[in-house]
Design a protein around this motif. Sequence first.
Motif, PDB file in Angstrom:
ATOM      1  N   GLN A  29      -2.286  -2.003   3.339  1.00  0.00           N
ATOM      2  CA  GLN A  29      -0.886  -2.430   3.332  1.00  0.00           C
ATOM      3  C   GLN A  29      -0.758  -3.906   2.958  1.00  0.00           C
ATOM      4  N   THR A  73      -1.553  -4.490  -0.687  1.00  0.00           N
ATOM      5  CA  THR A  73      -0.446  -4.017  -1.514  1.00  0.00           C
ATOM      6  C   THR A  73       0.688  -5.029  -1.514  1.00  0.00           C
ATOM      7  N   GLN A 101       2.694  -6.744  -4.433  1.00  0.00           N
ATOM      8  CA  GLN A 101       4.091  -6.324  -4.557  1.00  0.00           C
ATOM      9  C   GLN A 101       5.036  -7.515  -4.559  1.00  0.00           C
ATOM     10  N   THR A 121      -3.568   2.243 -12.436  1.00  0.00           N
ATOM     11  CA  THR A 121      -2.709   1.065 -12.588  1.00  0.00           C
ATOM     12  C   THR A 121      -1.936   1.113 -13.905  1.00  0.00           C
ATOM     13  N   GLY A 127      -5.104   2.331  -3.099  1.00  0.00           N
ATOM     14  CA  GLY A 127      -3.737   1.908  -2.816  1.00  0.00           C
ATOM     15  C   GLY A 127      -3.345   0.507  -3.225  1.00  0.00           C
ATOM     16  N   PRO A 128      -4.181  -0.522  -2.980  1.00  0.00           N
ATOM     17  CA  PRO A 128      -3.725  -1.899  -3.190  1.00  0.00           C
ATOM     18  C   PRO A 128      -3.197  -2.205  -4.579  1.00  0.00           C
ATOM     19  N   GLU A 129      -3.801  -1.673  -5.632  1.00  0.00           N
ATOM     20  CA  GLU A 129      -3.384  -2.013  -6.987  1.00  0.00           C
ATOM     21  C   GLU A 129      -2.419  -0.989  -7.588  1.00  0.00           C
ATOM     22  N   TYR A 130      -2.124   0.058  -6.845  1.00  0.00           N
ATOM     23  CA  TYR A 130      -1.187   1.077  -7.293  1.00  0.00           C
ATOM     24  C   TYR A 130       0.243   0.575  -7.089  1.00  0.00           C
ATOM     25  N   SER A 131       1.100   0.738  -8.089  1.00  0.00           N
ATOM     26  CA  SER A 131       2.436   0.135  -8.035  1.00  0.00           C
ATOM     27  C   SER A 131       3.543   1.098  -7.604  1.00  0.00           C
TER      28      SER A 131
END
Length: 550
Positions: A62, A65, A69, A442, A462-466
């Motif tokens: 989280q 992300t 974000q 990505t 998750g971290p680099e997924y937009s």
Amino acid sequence: MSAPVTAGPHSARHRIPIPRWVWVAAVLAGVLHMTPYAVAAWRTPDGWTFTGNLTVSPDYMQYRTWARQTQTEGPIVSNRFTAEPNGKFLPVPFYWGVGMLSRVTGATPEWTYAWLGVPLAMAMVLLLYASARRFSRFEAAVPWVVGTLVLGGGLGAILALIADTPSLRAWPLLFALVVEPMQGAARVAPFESYRGNYVVQALFDTHFLAFWVAATAAVLTLANVTLEYSRRNLAWMVACFAGATLLHVYEGVTLMAITIGVVGICMLRGLPRRHAMTILASAGVAVGICLAGALALQHAAGFPTPAWRGLMVPPSILLLAYPVAWLLIAIGGFRFWQDADRNDAFLVGWALGCLALVMAGPFFPYPDRGTMTLQIPLYLIAGTIYFRQRQRVQLGHVALLLLLCSPTLLLAGLRWKQAWFNPTYAHKWVRPEHLHIIRVLTERSTPADLLLATEESLRWLGPEYSGRHFAGHFFLTIRYDQKRAELEAFLNTYDTTAQERFLRESGATLLFVESRRDPERFRQLSRLTPLIANEVGILFAVRTDRIDAH
């Protein structure tokens, strides 16, 4: 017995220049913070990449992300961890700062986050010294109190060690007394099971370091206005309370509990009623406006209040948490209160405010937030009690201090093994196959996409997924448990009709299936188109009804 050596008047003592040993301790704290990262990077073999993340907690997915974000959404972001549409309502100023620093320096958000812990660790040591200088009656107490605060913990680590050691878990008595309460329905957890209940734990955790620094600084401004009332000090208190609340809304609740305790107790030691009411009202307005703003944003975004609640804190766990402090308070607490001036009364109110929150479990969803700064007043009181009768610490008492406070540090050291390379920890170390999937995800994803993936996969995907997640985080996903169960049923069944129905009803546009789930069998589903397949798993695009109709 020789008379104790005092440190001088309270009003002037905290203005003495910071001695060299404190600066050395602050630098060492910064080095200590980065040591696990250095070990992890050093032990990374050729062909692998250390991500800069050292924890398995979904919270860190989280945070990572949010750091990305905020680079597009600013300091207030939308909730991408649930499928339901929502507006921007999550104020995350700390991760906005991480994201901006990452953009300026060119470092990844993970490494920016890690290095940011160095100045925060140094600031924490300096604030602890400032607290000890202001409130310690005796000069000799200052280094001992600071050292105990920085490195000390409690006896709860022994429970955690028993629960984590299979050979000890096998003992029937230990299992009944320790393991079963910690893992059964009651879910009793020692303070060491949380990430930031002690300073020594927070030293390794940039997230909690930021909160400890903000909360401690805010309490010191409360001390300034309570003990030396002026409009300037009041303004500083309001600014720091608002800043800490914006950083994390529950710190505002903790600060209000502390303020109520401080004002109530200090009035018994001569705090003028007018000053007391002004301080209380000002703190309430500063925290209240920030909380009301956060609630208004949440209401406007259409996101319901999460039903998740933290674990309760039974009195036995609280006693195990601060054994040295409780022992000294039991011996000399009554006399301490009898002789207390307003500075001492401030410490009592500070501790009572935190303790009230810790014990408010049935009525407050996050009772462990009361541990934020609680360690400080308890050990400042204990230091005063101990050095009232002696000039130096006796050798036997040093041994007892180490025996009672070191288990937490020992447990933290043992958990450094998380920095040892493990090829199954993709949230820490990734190989080219992981990076290839991340790159395709990505490039392919947009904020409108909805991803189906297990919690284990999301730790590195998750971290680099937009886009959005079907079930991304236990706190921020609406009906998380239900959705996670539905996703597991989809991944485990061989009923293609049920799988097609789930894909249609979920609204997902992307699916990742790791290799251990036999991802090849999902190729037969008509709605799925492979985007990339390798040894790690297969990333699928999901054809939606909207696209079908088009």
